[in-house]
Scaffold this motif. Structure first.
Motif, mmCIF file in Angstrom:
data_model
loop_
_atom_site.group_PDB
_atom_site.id
_atom_site.type_symbol
_atom_site.label_atom_id
_atom_site.label_comp_id
_atom_site.label_asym_id
_atom_site.label_seq_id
_atom_site.Cartn_x
_atom_site.Cartn_y
_atom_site.Cartn_z
ATOM 1 N N LEU A 1 0.157 27.687 -8.268
ATOM 2 C CA LEU A 1 -0.536 26.589 -8.932
ATOM 3 C C LEU A 1 0.368 25.864 -9.925
ATOM 4 O O LEU A 1 0.213 24.672 -10.138
ATOM 5 C CB LEU A 1 -1.783 27.105 -9.656
ATOM 6 C CG LEU A 1 -2.874 27.653 -8.747
ATOM 7 C CD1 LEU A 1 -4.041 28.153 -9.570
ATOM 8 C CD2 LEU A 1 -3.329 26.601 -7.769
ATOM 9 N N GLU A 2 1.287 26.562 -10.528
ATOM 10 C CA GLU A 2 2.181 25.928 -11.511
ATOM 11 C C GLU A 2 3.615 26.283 -11.141
ATOM 12 O O GLU A 2 4.032 26.055 -10.022
ATOM 13 C CB GLU A 2 1.798 26.368 -12.919
ATOM 14 C CG GLU A 2 0.414 25.861 -13.320
ATOM 15 C CD GLU A 2 0.002 26.311 -14.708
ATOM 16 O OE1 GLU A 2 0.791 27.001 -15.378
ATOM 17 O OE2 GLU A 2 -1.102 25.971 -15.117
ATOM 18 N N ASP A 3 4.346 26.858 -12.080
ATOM 19 C CA ASP A 3 5.727 27.209 -11.792
ATOM 20 C C ASP A 3 5.787 28.420 -10.869
ATOM 21 O O ASP A 3 4.873 29.223 -10.808
ATOM 22 C CB ASP A 3 6.508 27.476 -13.080
ATOM 23 C CG ASP A 3 5.818 28.500 -13.985
ATOM 24 O OD1 ASP A 3 4.637 28.800 -13.763
ATOM 25 O OD2 ASP A 3 6.475 28.987 -14.911
ATOM 26 N N THR A 4 6.872 28.518 -10.121
ATOM 27 C CA THR A 4 7.030 29.619 -9.184
ATOM 28 C C THR A 4 8.021 30.624 -9.761
ATOM 29 O O THR A 4 8.901 30.255 -10.541
ATOM 30 C CB THR A 4 7.539 29.118 -7.819
ATOM 31 O OG1 THR A 4 8.797 28.492 -8.014
ATOM 32 C CG2 THR A 4 6.569 28.128 -7.208
ATOM 33 N N SER B 1 3.246 36.613 -15.736
ATOM 34 C CA SER B 1 2.101 36.259 -14.891
ATOM 35 C C SER B 1 2.266 34.858 -14.328
ATOM 36 O O SER B 1 2.747 33.961 -15.007
ATOM 37 C CB SER B 1 0.810 36.324 -15.705
ATOM 38 O OG SER B 1 0.578 37.632 -16.146
ATOM 39 N N TYR B 2 1.835 34.687 -13.090
ATOM 40 C CA TYR B 2 1.848 33.397 -12.414
ATOM 41 C C TYR B 2 0.491 33.200 -11.760
ATOM 42 O O TYR B 2 -0.072 34.125 -11.193
ATOM 43 C CB TYR B 2 2.936 33.347 -11.338
ATOM 44 C CG TYR B 2 4.328 33.488 -11.879
ATOM 45 C CD1 TYR B 2 5.041 32.369 -12.284
ATOM 46 C CD2 TYR B 2 4.928 34.732 -11.993
ATOM 47 C CE1 TYR B 2 6.323 32.496 -12.782
ATOM 48 C CE2 TYR B 2 6.208 34.868 -12.494
ATOM 49 C CZ TYR B 2 6.903 33.744 -12.888
ATOM 50 O OH TYR B 2 8.162 33.871 -13.388
ATOM 51 N N GLU B 3 -0.025 31.983 -11.814
ATOM 52 C CA GLU B 3 -1.298 31.694 -11.148
ATOM 53 C C GLU B 3 -1.024 31.205 -9.731
ATOM 54 O O GLU B 3 -0.147 30.380 -9.505
ATOM 55 C CB GLU B 3 -2.083 30.634 -11.918
ATOM 56 C CG GLU B 3 -2.703 31.163 -13.184
ATOM 57 C CD GLU B 3 -3.649 30.159 -13.790
ATOM 58 O OE1 GLU B 3 -4.811 30.122 -13.355
ATOM 59 O OE2 GLU B 3 -3.203 29.421 -14.664
ATOM 60 N N ALA B 4 -1.812 31.729 -8.812
ATOM 61 C CA ALA B 4 -1.656 31.346 -7.413
ATOM 62 C C ALA B 4 -2.992 31.513 -6.712
ATOM 63 O O ALA B 4 -3.908 32.147 -7.225
ATOM 64 C CB ALA B 4 -0.593 32.211 -6.741
#
Length: 74
Positions: A17-20, A4-7
């Motif tokens: 928002l953080e790492d890609t 999961s990634y936050e965007a």
């Protein structure tokens, strides 16, 4: 493996928002969370009536009170 990634999705653009993700091509599933009134990018500020009135009395290295005044050590 799923990761999961936050965007933020804004006008057709995805802003991480953080790492890609370290991929060039991937199949994605997007879950839209309810919009909130707060902007993710806004920084919290103290209320004006307390801003600048804080005072540091001690630090984490030395105690604020002399050891002679510690009743629990006697």
């Amino acid at each position: 493996m799923l990761k999961s990634y936050e965007a933020i999705y804004d006008n057709g653009q995805v802003k991480w928002l953080e790492d890609t993700p370290k991929v060039t091509c991937a199949c994605v599933i997007i879950t839209i969370l309810e919009e909130s009134n707060k902007s993710v990018f806004s920084r919290r500020q103290p209320p004006e009536f307390i801003a600048g009135k804080g005072k540091t009395l001690g630090d984490i290295v030395s105690p604020i009170v002399d050891e002679d005044d510690w009743e629990c050590l006697k």
